[in-house]
Design an enzyme around this catalytic site. Structure first.
Site, PDB file in Angstrom:
ATOM      1  N   LYS A 196       0.847  -1.187   0.000  1.00 41.96           N
ATOM      2  CA  LYS A 196       0.000   0.000   0.000  1.00 41.96           C
ATOM      3  C   LYS A 196       0.884   1.238   0.000  1.00 41.96           C
ATOM      4  O   LYS A 196       1.911   1.278   0.696  1.00 41.96           O
ATOM      5  CB  LYS A 196      -0.885  -0.040   1.252  1.00 41.96           C
ATOM      6  CG  LYS A 196      -1.890   1.075   1.420  1.00 41.96           C
ATOM      7  CD  LYS A 196      -2.698   0.810   2.694  1.00 41.96           C
ATOM      8  CE  LYS A 196      -3.749   1.861   2.959  1.00 41.96           C
ATOM      9  NZ  LYS A 196      -4.538   1.530   4.186  1.00 41.96           N
TER      10      LYS A 196
ATOM     11  N   SER B  45      -9.255   0.986   3.185  1.00 43.64           N
ATOM     12  CA  SER B  45      -8.555   1.857   2.261  1.00 43.64           C
ATOM     13  C   SER B  45      -7.411   1.174   1.526  1.00 43.64           C
ATOM     14  O   SER B  45      -6.780   1.777   0.672  1.00 43.64           O
ATOM     15  CB  SER B  45      -7.987   3.057   3.027  1.00 43.64           C
ATOM     16  OG  SER B  45      -7.044   2.629   3.999  1.00 43.64           O
TER      17      SER B  45
ATOM     18  N   SER C 181      -9.279  -1.521   7.411  1.00 45.85           N
ATOM     19  CA  SER C 181      -8.724  -1.279   6.077  1.00 45.85           C
ATOM     20  C   SER C 181      -7.823  -2.375   5.537  1.00 45.85           C
ATOM     21  O   SER C 181      -7.373  -2.287   4.404  1.00 45.85           O
ATOM     22  CB  SER C 181      -7.970   0.058   6.058  1.00 45.85           C
ATOM     23  OG  SER C 181      -8.872   1.127   6.177  1.00 45.85           O
TER      24      SER C 181
END
Length: 482
Positions: free
Chosen positions: A96, A173, A197
């Protein structure tokens, strides 16, 4: 070059490149160690798949192809020379884009950080590099790795798409992390979990997503979202993959004030032990909120209970000590306030460059009074203590994770509901380990999910329970047809 692999077919595979990309970490590791596949072949297969698919999938914000090829050549030479570092040596993964990468842009999908090139790596990346893993690139995310649950299509990058249906949401996310592992554009991925997330993208994309105990994995070098809730964790195709990744990532780091000094067990060693003799609490009743759980997810969770019971576990009905909304309210106040404290300067000077979701979250933080934040922290301690008492009475819990399967990404209200209607907040607030597990598919082919939670620093038992279910089902044989 080593000779090619001799593994069996996987659903949807059309060529040797896809065959390699659909190996699990564990499968690939065994082929690499026995020199049936080379790291160069493996990395080239993933880079080719990224080039072929990612203009539609948008799982990556940046691909580090040259560096990955160089690392693959070095890994190949090491393995040939007998310098095998362990099961992650030569394994391609991605992170990420809120994880710092030395000399490589880390922008977290924000206009404010498009020129941000860190001078150091996140500790998790340093540890994976030491284990021989090969970084493919930086994965899509919500801006700054945070938000309100809404997708406004106003960031400098296209949002990631769900590989099971490109018109659908990936969860947030850690959007690119979920998309990449499901689609085979990364063998494993690292995300971060403040309110779900890691687990929500895993649930949406049919993965196994582990949020470890708070403090188990260092947050050093990860763009902060909420100081007292952030937890890094892996998203993987199998439970074994998750155990391998977490074993390499975890451990005390003096650069992270919250880093725990607990010893890190060999998570892989006990994976096949099974659940015979365990007592597993099942949270069927979530009160009125639980009525929102999709039928596919209810069926999947009940199937998990039946499988575990058949494996020798005793399933007992239990209830959380408070409504999920109580946990969510306290964690939201803490999250909004701490996130504003992190990003206030940027918000005050460059809010016009932020996306709407991040601006809205900052405004939520401005509306919180100091007394509200303190009250939320007091409530947090009460809920954490009560939740710990519940979990200490059993070996593990099973309960819903995301209440819904992945909605259409253009449906604003359903996207918001996917992020809000979950049983993730209890374990962010309490700090216990919790894992999203794929439980099958709904009538449209979208993955269903459930959640397994465990005692503090007992990720090993969570993995054992998840693996016992995974081993008894065929869900890992099915891949998206892209």
């Amino acid at each position: 070059m080593y000779p090619g692999p001799a593994s069996g077919p996987h659903e949807g595979v059309q060529g040797m490149g896809d065959e390699l990309c659909f190996l699990s970490v564990g499968e690939a590791s065994r082929l690499l160690q026995t020199r049936k596949v080379s790291p160069v072949e493996l990395v080239d297969a993933f880079l080719a798949r990224i080039a072929a698919l990612d203009d539609r999938l948008h799982s990556y914000l940046l691909v580090t192809a040259d560096a990955a090829r160089a690392q693959a050549k070095a890994a190949e030479q090491d393995i040939l020379a007998g310098r095998w570092r362990g099961p992650l040596h030569g394994i391609p993964y991605a992170v990420k884009d809120n994880y710092y990468t030395r000399g490589v842009r880390t922008c977290a999908a924000s206009r404010l950080l498009l020129d941000h090139v860190p001078d150091h790596d996140a500790t998790a990346i340093t540890r994976l590099r030491a284990a021989g893993a090969i970084l493919l690139g930086k994965l899509n995310t919500w801006e700054y790795g945070t938000g309100t649950g809404a997708v406004h299509f106003d960031l400098p990058f296209e949002p990631a798409r769900n590989p099971w249906n490109l018109a659908h949401f990936t969860g947030g996310s850690s959007t690119g992390a979920g998309a990449s592992v499901a689609a085979g554009t990364a063998m494993a991925a690292l995300g971060s979990d403040t309110g779900g997330s890691v687990r929500l993208p895993a649930a949406a994309c049919g993965l196994q997503g582990m949020k470890p105990t708070y403090g188990r994995v260092s947050r050093h070098g990860i763009l902060p979202n909420c100081y007292t809730l952030d937890v890094p964790g892996p998203l993987t195709w199998t439970v074994e993959d998750s155990a391998l990744m977490l074993r390499a990532m975890a451990g005390h780091d003096p650069r992270d004030p919250a880093s725990a000094r607990q010893p890190v067990p060999d998570y892989v060693a006990g994976l096949e032990t099974g659940v015979s003799g365990m007592t597993i609490g099942m949270v069927r009743d979530l009160g009125p909120e639980g009525e929102q759980v999709d039928e596919a997810n209810r069926i999947g969770m009940e199937d998990m209970a039946r499988v575990l019971e058949a494996g020798g576990a005793r399933i007992v009905d239990v209830m959380l000590p408070a409504a999920v909304s109580d946990y969510r309210q306290a964690s939201s106040v803490i999250n909004w306030t701490e996130s504003l404290s992190i990003h206030e300067d940027d918000f005050m000077t460059r809010a016009d460059q932020m996306g709407q979701a991040l601006r809205d979250k900052m405004m939520n933080g401005f509306m919180v009074r100091a007394v509200d934040y303190l009250a939320a922290q007091r409530r947090r301690r009460e809920l954490a203590s009560a939740t710990d008492a519940l979990i200490r009475g059993v070996d593990a819990l099973i309960l819903p994770c995301a209440f819904h399967t992945a909605p259409p990404i253009e449906d604003f209200d359903r996207v918001k509901a996917y992020t809000a209607d979950t049983a993730c907040p209890p374990f962010n607030l309490s700090g216990h380990p919790a894992m999203a597990v794929c439980t099958g598919f709904d009538g449209t082919g979208l993955p269903s999910n459930a959640q397994i939670a465990g005692r503090y620093f007992d990720e090993a038992t969570v993995f054992r329970v998840a693996r016992a279910y995974e081993r008894a089902t065929r869900w890992r044989d099915r891949r998206p047809a892209l």
